[in-house]
Write a protein that holds these residues in place. Sequence first.
Motif, PDB file in Angstrom:
ATOM      1  N   ILE B  51       0.829  -1.210   0.000  1.00 57.85           N
ATOM      2  CA  ILE B  51       0.000   0.000   0.000  1.00 57.85           C
ATOM      3  C   ILE B  51       0.857   1.251   0.000  1.00 57.85           C
ATOM      4  O   ILE B  51       0.686   2.141  -0.825  1.00 57.85           O
ATOM      5  CB  ILE B  51      -0.940   0.022   1.231  1.00 57.85           C
ATOM      6  CG1 ILE B  51      -1.897  -1.169   1.190  1.00 57.85           C
ATOM      7  CG2 ILE B  51      -1.739   1.313   1.245  1.00 57.85           C
ATOM      8  CD1 ILE B  51      -2.954  -1.138   2.254  1.00 57.85           C
ATOM      9  N   VAL B 248      -6.231  -0.647   8.456  1.00 56.60           N
ATOM     10  CA  VAL B 248      -6.323   0.327   9.540  1.00 56.60           C
ATOM     11  C   VAL B 248      -4.961   0.520  10.198  1.00 56.60           C
ATOM     12  O   VAL B 248      -4.493   1.645  10.380  1.00 56.60           O
ATOM     13  CB  VAL B 248      -7.351  -0.137  10.611  1.00 56.60           C
ATOM     14  CG1 VAL B 248      -7.270   0.736  11.843  1.00 56.60           C
ATOM     15  CG2 VAL B 248      -8.755  -0.116  10.038  1.00 56.60           C
ATOM     16  N   VAL B 251      -2.506   2.396   7.808  1.00 58.38           N
ATOM     17  CA  VAL B 251      -2.817   3.809   7.579  1.00 58.38           C
ATOM     18  C   VAL B 251      -2.675   4.615   8.868  1.00 58.38           C
ATOM     19  O   VAL B 251      -2.143   5.724   8.858  1.00 58.38           O
ATOM     20  CB  VAL B 251      -4.237   3.966   6.997  1.00 58.38           C
ATOM     21  CG1 VAL B 251      -4.560   5.426   6.788  1.00 58.38           C
ATOM     22  CG2 VAL B 251      -4.335   3.221   5.695  1.00 58.38           C
ATOM     23  N   LEU B 252      -3.131   4.040   9.988  1.00 55.46           N
ATOM     24  CA  LEU B 252      -2.989   4.741  11.266  1.00 55.46           C
ATOM     25  C   LEU B 252      -1.534   5.008  11.578  1.00 55.46           C
ATOM     26  O   LEU B 252      -1.157   6.075  12.043  1.00 55.46           O
ATOM     27  CB  LEU B 252      -3.595   3.910  12.399  1.00 55.46           C
ATOM     28  CG  LEU B 252      -5.074   4.039  12.647  1.00 55.46           C
ATOM     29  CD1 LEU B 252      -5.428   3.328  13.934  1.00 55.46           C
ATOM     30  CD2 LEU B 252      -5.484   5.486  12.721  1.00 55.46           C
ATOM     31  N   LEU B 255       1.674   5.762   6.172  1.00 53.56           N
ATOM     32  CA  LEU B 255       2.057   4.976   4.998  1.00 53.56           C
ATOM     33  C   LEU B 255       3.513   5.188   4.636  1.00 53.56           C
ATOM     34  O   LEU B 255       4.025   6.302   4.722  1.00 53.56           O
ATOM     35  CB  LEU B 255       1.196   5.393   3.809  1.00 53.56           C
ATOM     36  CG  LEU B 255      -0.272   4.992   3.882  1.00 53.56           C
ATOM     37  CD1 LEU B 255      -1.032   5.681   2.777  1.00 53.56           C
ATOM     38  CD2 LEU B 255      -0.387   3.499   3.758  1.00 53.56           C
ATOM     39  N   LYS B 298      -3.851  13.353   9.580  1.00 57.60           N
ATOM     40  CA  LYS B 298      -3.703  12.788   8.248  1.00 57.60           C
ATOM     41  C   LYS B 298      -2.480  11.905   8.051  1.00 57.60           C
ATOM     42  O   LYS B 298      -2.540  10.894   7.392  1.00 57.60           O
ATOM     43  CB  LYS B 298      -3.678  13.916   7.206  1.00 57.60           C
ATOM     44  CG  LYS B 298      -5.060  14.259   6.709  1.00 57.60           C
ATOM     45  CD  LYS B 298      -4.984  15.282   5.598  1.00 57.60           C
ATOM     46  CE  LYS B 298      -4.883  14.629   4.242  1.00 57.60           C
ATOM     47  NZ  LYS B 298      -5.024  15.607   3.167  1.00 57.60           N
ATOM     48  N   GLN B 313       1.050  10.273  -0.311  1.00 55.23           N
ATOM     49  CA  GLN B 313      -0.386  10.100  -0.512  1.00 55.23           C
ATOM     50  C   GLN B 313      -0.629   9.013  -1.538  1.00 55.23           C
ATOM     51  O   GLN B 313       0.081   8.907  -2.523  1.00 55.23           O
ATOM     52  CB  GLN B 313      -1.014  11.402  -1.009  1.00 55.23           C
ATOM     53  CG  GLN B 313      -1.491  12.298   0.119  1.00 55.23           C
ATOM     54  CD  GLN B 313      -2.580  11.638   0.937  1.00 55.23           C
ATOM     55  OE1 GLN B 313      -3.465  11.004   0.379  1.00 55.23           O
ATOM     56  NE2 GLN B 313      -2.533  11.776   2.247  1.00 55.23           N
ATOM     57  N   VAL B 314      -1.612   8.209  -1.265  1.00 56.90           N
ATOM     58  CA  VAL B 314      -1.982   7.183  -2.238  1.00 56.90           C
ATOM     59  C   VAL B 314      -3.320   7.559  -2.831  1.00 56.90           C
ATOM     60  O   VAL B 314      -4.262   7.853  -2.109  1.00 56.90           O
ATOM     61  CB  VAL B 314      -2.077   5.808  -1.553  1.00 56.90           C
ATOM     62  CG1 VAL B 314      -2.515   4.773  -2.553  1.00 56.90           C
ATOM     63  CG2 VAL B 314      -0.738   5.453  -0.979  1.00 56.90           C
TER      64      VAL B 314
END
Lengths: 308, 315
Positions: B51, B248, B251-252, B255, B298, B313-314
């Motif tokens: 990811i 989760v 991302v938390l 990334l 973010k 950013q993805v």
Amino acid sequence: MSTTLLLILCLNGLQYGMLLFLISAGLTLVFGVMGFINLAHGVQYMVGAYLLFAFTGLTGNFMLSVLLSLLCALAFGLLLEFFVFRHLYTRSHLDQVLATFGIIIFLNELAKVVFGPTTLSIALPEFLAGSIQLTEQLKYPIYRLVTIGVGLLVAIGLFITVSYTRIGMLIRAGATTPEMVSALGVNIQRLFMIVFGVGAMLAGFAGVIAAPIYAVEPGMGDNMLIVAFVVIIIGGIGSVGGAFIAALLVGLIDTLGRSLATEILSFVFNPSFANQIGPALASMLIYVLMAAILIFRPRGLLPAKGVA
Amino acid sequence: MDRSLILGLLIFLTLLAMPFALPLIGQGYLTGLIIKAMLLAIAAISLDLLIGHGGLVSLGHAAFVALGAYAAAIALQSGIENILVLLLITLALTGFVALITGSLALRTTGVYFLMITLAFGQMAYFTLTSLAAYGGDDGLTLWSLATLFGSNVVQKGNGLYFIVLGTLLASWWFVNRMSQSRFGRVLRAARDNPERTEVMGYSVTRYRLVAYVIAAMIAGVSGLLVMQHAEFVSPALAAWQRSGDLIVVVVLGGLATRNGAILGAFFLVIVEELLGSFIHEWRLIYGPLLVFMVLFAKGGLSDLLTSKRRGNQVA
């Protein structure tokens, strides 16, 4: 394998397909028009079912409860849009997945706290509860036929709205080039809100319809969500017509597969082996179908024009 | 020195000291919890390769954890007890399955990739439920566990703890090295602009496939250790919600950051335990917490801890 059984299976498949269509229609529009992955669409379905349970308990009148549940589902969808989803449209898909995953966790738990973890059931009113004689040997529940009819009506209504009305035109235009539509002076925020609200209401409606047939329980929307995603991928993201065809296809394949897979397999393999892998293979069918479609027709059966 | 590297070293030193420090303050039972978090972190590290660095959002990664666990459990049942042999079997099976599903799934991108990995994950789930000889729906309880050349140091207590910690360190180091190598740069270039990368002469699909297979194999190893820790495997390991949990965590944590996956995993396990000790319905708080984290924090946890902003950013 008698014709009667096959007919019943086909009718059940159609009925399941209609239910899937009601859920998928909103999902595919929200996805297609706003590019928004809404995992929480499945819990809207659960919310619909619980609303019906609550209102039938309060009023005792089935039809009135259906109406009230629909209004509440709509209001609930608009609330979610206003407080959460609106802020996520411009964010990455990953953020959307995460936030809506959080909403699933919350609502599933809330349902468990408020209504308890057990399975609830809702009694049908008398005029819907009976069966009807279709052929000499075949009696079929009225309610399931009504479900098929209602699903068809919603499909026709949606088709006319999307194809022939001004708002439908805006939705299609918004799915293709949202910037251009916005530049032409359309309030795209309001358009999104309407699409979202209607989508949430349709999912809630599916839950209302499903409540008397299937079990009402926390987490009941999770699996439906995944199947609805399968439907909109097969149908083509953003396409209501595609969702309709795909929903019926998935409904029929799933229902027939579950009943016939073991029998068909036992023609080729020995019965105990067939009994073992039949059910698993049947559950897998729709995912195999989706994977195959993605590999050979990556945009789905009836892709909406211009959706990336 | 890079702040995130210092943070990483701190994390590992703390983890190394835990089995000795915790019994001193009478909290020895917490090592089980830490093992759980570390196992989650190993799987999350591998998913971050996909990811974070690859931009490939997979919603079927938990399937590889489950495949690894089942491969090891079934081999164990048929009499193979050496954990190193089990490791080879796990790596071979998850790598092979990933090679096939990956080469099909990578024909798609973006949301479609998410959906096709979900489809493969569900297929794995239903395949596991059909293994009647190995428990089917109910899962399989293991009466004997893997050994290291006949010795049971890798089964319980601190032995298992250090095996898991070592594996975590190895995967952390390996994925970090990989992401800093030319391979990692090509992978990120393909994430940000696949066409340009292709034009520069790199086969985007081939690079992605390699990342996919490696991520699957690491997830498989975590599965092997999950089996060893829980002494039980079940199809629930492959449920799509598990894949959601992994997303989760990634991302938390943040990334494509050095320590994000580890921080995310510990955050999730601690939140679960902490909230769970206050109220039984801890998910009522956890759900909205996720929404708020997305709306307001973010860059993920590792961004909060290391001040340097990274713009990953993805789409």
